[in-house]
Design a protein around this motif. Structure first.
Motif, PDB file in Angstrom:
ATOM      1  N   LEU A 195     -14.173  52.963 129.856  1.00 12.15           N
ATOM      2  CA  LEU A 195     -14.089  52.054 131.005  1.00 12.15           C
ATOM      3  C   LEU A 195     -15.302  51.142 131.082  1.00 12.15           C
ATOM      4  O   LEU A 195     -15.172  49.929 131.282  1.00 12.15           O
ATOM      5  N   LEU A 196     -16.479  51.704 130.893  1.00 11.64           N
ATOM      6  CA  LEU A 196     -17.699  50.908 131.017  1.00 11.64           C
ATOM      7  C   LEU A 196     -17.813  49.861 129.911  1.00 11.64           C
ATOM      8  O   LEU A 196     -18.176  48.716 130.156  1.00 11.64           O
ATOM      9  N   LEU A 197     -17.490  50.240 128.679  1.00 14.53           N
ATOM     10  CA  LEU A 197     -17.544  49.272 127.577  1.00 14.53           C
ATOM     11  C   LEU A 197     -16.531  48.155 127.776  1.00 14.53           C
ATOM     12  O   LEU A 197     -16.813  46.980 127.522  1.00 14.53           O
ATOM     13  N   ALA A 198     -15.331  48.526 128.244  1.00 14.12           N
ATOM     14  CA  ALA A 198     -14.287  47.518 128.465  1.00 14.12           C
ATOM     15  C   ALA A 198     -14.705  46.532 129.548  1.00 14.12           C
ATOM     16  O   ALA A 198     -14.546  45.313 129.404  1.00 14.12           O
ATOM     17  N   ILE A 199     -15.240  47.051 130.652  1.00 11.99           N
ATOM     18  CA  ILE A 199     -15.657  46.179 131.749  1.00 11.99           C
ATOM     19  C   ILE A 199     -16.850  45.324 131.324  1.00 11.99           C
ATOM     20  O   ILE A 199     -16.932  44.142 131.639  1.00 11.99           O
ATOM     21  N   LYS A 200     -17.772  45.910 130.562  1.00 10.03           N
ATOM     22  CA  LYS A 200     -18.944  45.172 130.087  1.00 10.03           C
ATOM     23  C   LYS A 200     -18.535  44.035 129.153  1.00 10.03           C
ATOM     24  O   LYS A 200     -19.150  42.962 129.142  1.00 10.03           O
ATOM     25  N   ASP A 201     -17.472  44.254 128.355  1.00  4.21           N
ATOM     26  CA  ASP A 201     -16.989  43.216 127.432  1.00  4.21           C
ATOM     27  C   ASP A 201     -16.005  42.258 128.100  1.00  4.21           C
ATOM     28  O   ASP A 201     -15.359  41.456 127.426  1.00  4.21           O
ATOM     29  N   HIS A 202     -15.864  42.368 129.434  1.00  2.00           N
ATOM     30  CA  HIS A 202     -14.949  41.498 130.200  1.00  2.00           C
ATOM     31  C   HIS A 202     -13.524  41.603 129.684  1.00  2.00           C
ATOM     32  O   HIS A 202     -12.803  40.607 129.570  1.00  2.00           O
ATOM     33  N   ALA A 203     -13.104  42.821 129.365  1.00  2.00           N
ATOM     34  CA  ALA A 203     -11.737  43.043 128.885  1.00  2.00           C
ATOM     35  C   ALA A 203     -10.753  42.846 130.035  1.00  2.00           C
ATOM     36  O   ALA A 203     -11.071  43.099 131.199  1.00  2.00           O
ATOM     37  N   SER A 204      -9.552  42.394 129.701  1.00  2.00           N
ATOM     38  CA  SER A 204      -8.517  42.214 130.717  1.00  2.00           C
ATOM     39  C   SER A 204      -7.587  43.412 130.789  1.00  2.00           C
ATOM     40  O   SER A 204      -6.951  43.651 131.822  1.00  2.00           O
ATOM     41  N   ASP A 205      -7.472  44.181 129.699  1.00  2.00           N
ATOM     42  CA  ASP A 205      -6.567  45.338 129.661  1.00  2.00           C
ATOM     43  C   ASP A 205      -7.168  46.432 128.784  1.00  2.00           C
ATOM     44  O   ASP A 205      -7.873  46.149 127.816  1.00  2.00           O
ATOM     45  N   ILE A 206      -6.856  47.684 129.135  1.00  2.00           N
ATOM     46  CA  ILE A 206      -7.236  48.835 128.317  1.00  2.00           C
ATOM     47  C   ILE A 206      -5.954  49.581 127.970  1.00  2.00           C
ATOM     48  O   ILE A 206      -5.184  49.937 128.865  1.00  2.00           O
ATOM     49  N   HIS A 207      -5.699  49.811 126.682  1.00  2.00           N
ATOM     50  CA  HIS A 207      -4.468  50.470 126.219  1.00  2.00           C
ATOM     51  C   HIS A 207      -4.808  51.845 125.651  1.00  2.00           C
ATOM     52  O   HIS A 207      -5.636  51.959 124.733  1.00  2.00           O
ATOM     53  N   LEU A 208      -4.174  52.879 126.172  1.00  2.00           N
ATOM     54  CA  LEU A 208      -4.284  54.239 125.633  1.00  2.00           C
ATOM     55  C   LEU A 208      -2.921  54.604 125.050  1.00  2.00           C
ATOM     56  O   LEU A 208      -1.951  54.755 125.795  1.00  2.00           O
ATOM     57  N   GLU A 209      -2.859  54.739 123.719  1.00  2.00           N
ATOM     58  CA  GLU A 209      -1.557  54.822 123.043  1.00  2.00           C
ATOM     59  C   GLU A 209      -1.459  56.077 122.172  1.00  2.00           C
ATOM     60  O   GLU A 209      -2.161  56.192 121.158  1.00  2.00           O
ATOM     61  N   PRO A 210      -0.599  57.037 122.539  1.00  2.00           N
ATOM     62  CA  PRO A 210      -0.427  58.235 121.712  1.00  2.00           C
ATOM     63  C   PRO A 210       0.622  58.012 120.617  1.00  2.00           C
ATOM     64  O   PRO A 210       1.713  57.486 120.872  1.00  2.00           O
ATOM     65  N   PHE A 211       0.279  58.381 119.395  1.00  2.00           N
ATOM     66  CA  PHE A 211       1.223  58.358 118.284  1.00  2.00           C
ATOM     67  C   PHE A 211       1.299  59.764 117.677  1.00  2.00           C
ATOM     68  O   PHE A 211       0.595  60.670 118.124  1.00  2.00           O
ATOM     69  N   GLU A 212       2.121  59.931 116.659  1.00  2.00           N
ATOM     70  CA  GLU A 212       2.339  61.277 116.114  1.00  2.00           C
ATOM     71  C   GLU A 212       1.048  61.893 115.580  1.00  2.00           C
ATOM     72  O   GLU A 212       0.759  63.062 115.821  1.00  2.00           O
ATOM     73  N   ASP A 213       0.243  61.089 114.850  1.00  2.00           N
ATOM     74  CA  ASP A 213      -0.948  61.631 114.191  1.00  2.00           C
ATOM     75  C   ASP A 213      -2.251  61.066 114.719  1.00  2.00           C
ATOM     76  O   ASP A 213      -3.323  61.375 114.185  1.00  2.00           O
ATOM     77  N   GLU A 214      -2.209  60.202 115.720  1.00  2.00           N
ATOM     78  CA  GLU A 214      -3.454  59.627 116.231  1.00  2.00           C
ATOM     79  C   GLU A 214      -3.303  59.235 117.694  1.00  2.00           C
ATOM     80  O   GLU A 214      -2.191  59.088 118.207  1.00  2.00           O
ATOM     81  N   PHE A 215      -4.447  59.077 118.338  1.00  2.00           N
ATOM     82  CA  PHE A 215      -4.501  58.595 119.716  1.00  2.00           C
ATOM     83  C   PHE A 215      -5.367  57.339 119.701  1.00  2.00           C
ATOM     84  O   PHE A 215      -6.564  57.404 119.454  1.00  2.00           O
TER      85      PHE A 215
END
Length: 572
Positions: A196-216
């Protein structure tokens, strides 16, 4: 007890006289938002150590000299680099569950509450000078990427955490006590806080958390483009998404239905809203958090990127007593920011402004804002009907999605209201075609629509690493240019540096195409003219297409040829 004013403390401690305080207050009145202590320092009336002592006195805190500080690793590791930099705090010691932090901003009353929630410890603050805080941050907390790698490596090697997660995410009945223990555990909190802090510091507009079969996978969107962060262990997908749901007050036992929520934070002294969307997928729950950070959005019409001519014409249209003004463009093109900026400028005591939005993104003082809720039947159309009984002067309809909403907006315009709204179309002339496709009669369009503003956002070249380069053959073909047309003109690109995280871009700039309705355009609409014909006549009357505006930015070295090609279309 009430907090004493810092100026009076300066006087009481003998640092300044009453006359000098009067002078400082007059200077502060001319620079609203500036802190009195900073003004006094800049004017040479007090030294930095005086300010530290006065702040400590004001908030009944102790002072702390950071010179020669030796920071124990077990204390330093309690706060991530990003968090220390964002809040400008230095961890000093952990005393019976209370973490002692040095700060130069004790007047930021949110620091203690936010860090208590983030870190899971009671917080006690002491005051140090800004120069010492900065020097200590540079010495001990200056490697965010390494910190992220380090956190992920620690999580990968935590077998107890892995076992606990696997038991809880096995698909059986959920023990809510065990889930709460998991999501409140230090490793999970630490990782999510860092994201959250890195995203806000980089002025990100969206944060995506995406689960897949072998990775997150964790990706953040900054300047309209997704970038992948260091991926955490796959088995932590359940723990992290559940932690987000807890923060957003969502049902953690429900994993089969989509859910929407909201997280309110105050990061680095300014409020940040996170709009949370949770969606069940084949391999877990996908989470997208829209970051609404008011501090990086300037709701000022002069700063959205319009050139002087377009801005002057748009302001003239905004000042009309009735009519519909439409802003068009794809999702994420800055339509809402432009409309909010326009409403902020129109927000005077003489006029009543009401908006209906899905969702309300920014709270603007003095404007009545209504959130849409489809679940209980609060739609754009139903809200608009009710708004007309509230005696408004200016109305914002978040989006015209159907004929019913369009018809009510038209009725509002015909009864003496100015209506602002958005549509999803490629450019200004094609908006007329879109309204016709909805079923709006041409005579209604000509009677009410006053102007259509189409906009796009292109990435701005980083000024730290900008360099000249040549047009490629493909770029020349796509821009319909020949080498002889260039007359020695170069294009630019960003080579990539630390300031722009190696992307070559930093920030975005808007392209605007304003089509103002006139008698000739209205006649063509009544005759059923095509969008191409409307575009040709609009250009004759002074409309500059998006591609032309993009070419201006290209020659000025503000953006790249590829950005202009990607975001604009050629005139037919």
């Amino acid at each position: 007890m009430a907090i004493r004013r810092i100026g009076q403390i300066f006087v009481d401690m003998g640092y300044i006289s009453d006359e000098q305080l009067e002078m400082l207050l007059e200077e502060q009145a001319q620079h609203p938002g500036q802190l009195l202590g900073k003004i006094a320092q800049d004017m040479g009336l007090i030294e930095e150590e005086h300010l530290v002592s006065a702040l400590a006195e004001q908030f009944r805190l102790k002072t702390f000299d950071l010179e020669g500080l030796v920071l124990k690793p077990e204390v330093k590791n309690l706060v991530t680099d990003a968090m220390a930099q964002m809040y400008r705090v230095i961890p000093l010691q952990l005393d019976s569950g209370t973490l002692v932090l040095a700060t130069c901003d004790p007047q930021n009353l949110n620091i203690r509450d936010e860090l208590r929630r983030f870190l899971g410890h009671e917080i006690r603050l002491v005051v140090s000078s800004e120069a010492q805080i900065k020097k200590t941050l540079d010495k001990f907390f200056n490697d965010e990427i390494e910190s992220m790698d380090k956190i992920v490596a620690e999580l990968n090697s935590d077998n107890d955490l892995k076992k606990a997660v696997e038991e809880l995410s096995s698909g059986g009945p959920i023990n809510l006590t065990d889930v709460n223990e998991l999501v409140e555990s230090a490793p999970v909190r630490k990782l999510l806080n860092m994201v959250l802090l890195l995203a806000i510091k980089d002025h990100a507009s969206d944060i995506h958390l995406e689960p897949f079969e072998d990775e997150f996978r964790i990706r953040i969107k900054a300047d309209g483009v997704l970038y992948e962060m260091v991926p955490p262990p796959r088995h932590l997908a359940f723990a992290i998404t559940t932690r987000v749901k807890v923060m957003a007050n969502l049902d953690i036992a429900e994993r089969r239905m989509p859910q929407d929520g909201r997280i309110e934070l105050t990061v680095g002294g300014h409020p940040v809203d996170l709009r949370v969307s949770v969606l069940p997928t084949l391999f877990g729950e996908s989470v997208v958090m829209r970051v609404l950070d008011r501090s990086v959005v300037s709701l000022d019409l002069t700063k959205v990127g319009m050139n002087e001519k377009t801005l002057s014409e748009f302001r003239t249209v905004m000042g009309k007593p009735n009519g519909i003004i439409l802003v068009t463009g794809p999702t994420g093109s800055g339509k809402t920011t432009t409309l909010y900026s326009a409403l902020s400028e129109l927000n005077t005591i003489e006029d009543k402004l009401i908006t209906t939005e899905d969702p309300v993104e920014y709270d603007i003082e003095g404007i009545i804002q209504i959130p849409i809720d489809h679940d209980i039947g609060v739609t754009f159309a139903s809200c608009l009907r009710a708004i007309l009984r509230q005696d408004p002067d200016k109305i914002l309809v978040g989006e015209i999605r159907d004929l019913e909403t369009a018809e009510i907006a038209i009725q509002a315009s015909l009864t003496g209201h100015t209506v602002f709204s958005t549509l999803h179309t490629n450019d200004a002339p094609s908006t007329i075609t879109r309204l016709k496709d909805m079923g709006v009669p041409p005579f209604m369009i000509t009677a009410t629509v006053e102007a259509i503003l189409a906009q796009r956002l292109v990435r701005r070249i980083c000024t730290e690493c900008r360099e000249q380069t040549d047009f490629t053959e493909l770029q020349l073909w796509e821009l319909e240019l020949k080498k002889e047309d260039l007359k020695g003109q170069k294009t630019y690109r960003g080579a990539g540096c630390n300031a722009c995280n190696g992307t070559g871009f930093k920030g975005r700039i808007g392209l605007f195409e304003l089509m103002i309705m006139n008698d000739e355009l209205r006649e063509l609409i009544m005759e059923g003219a095509s969008a191409d014909k409307l575009r040709k006549i609009a250009k004759k009357h002074g409309m500059r297409p998006l591609r032309d505006i993009g070419m201006d930015f290209l020659t000025q070295g503000l953006t790249t040829a590829d950005e202009v090609i990607r975001e604009t279309i050629l005139d037919a």
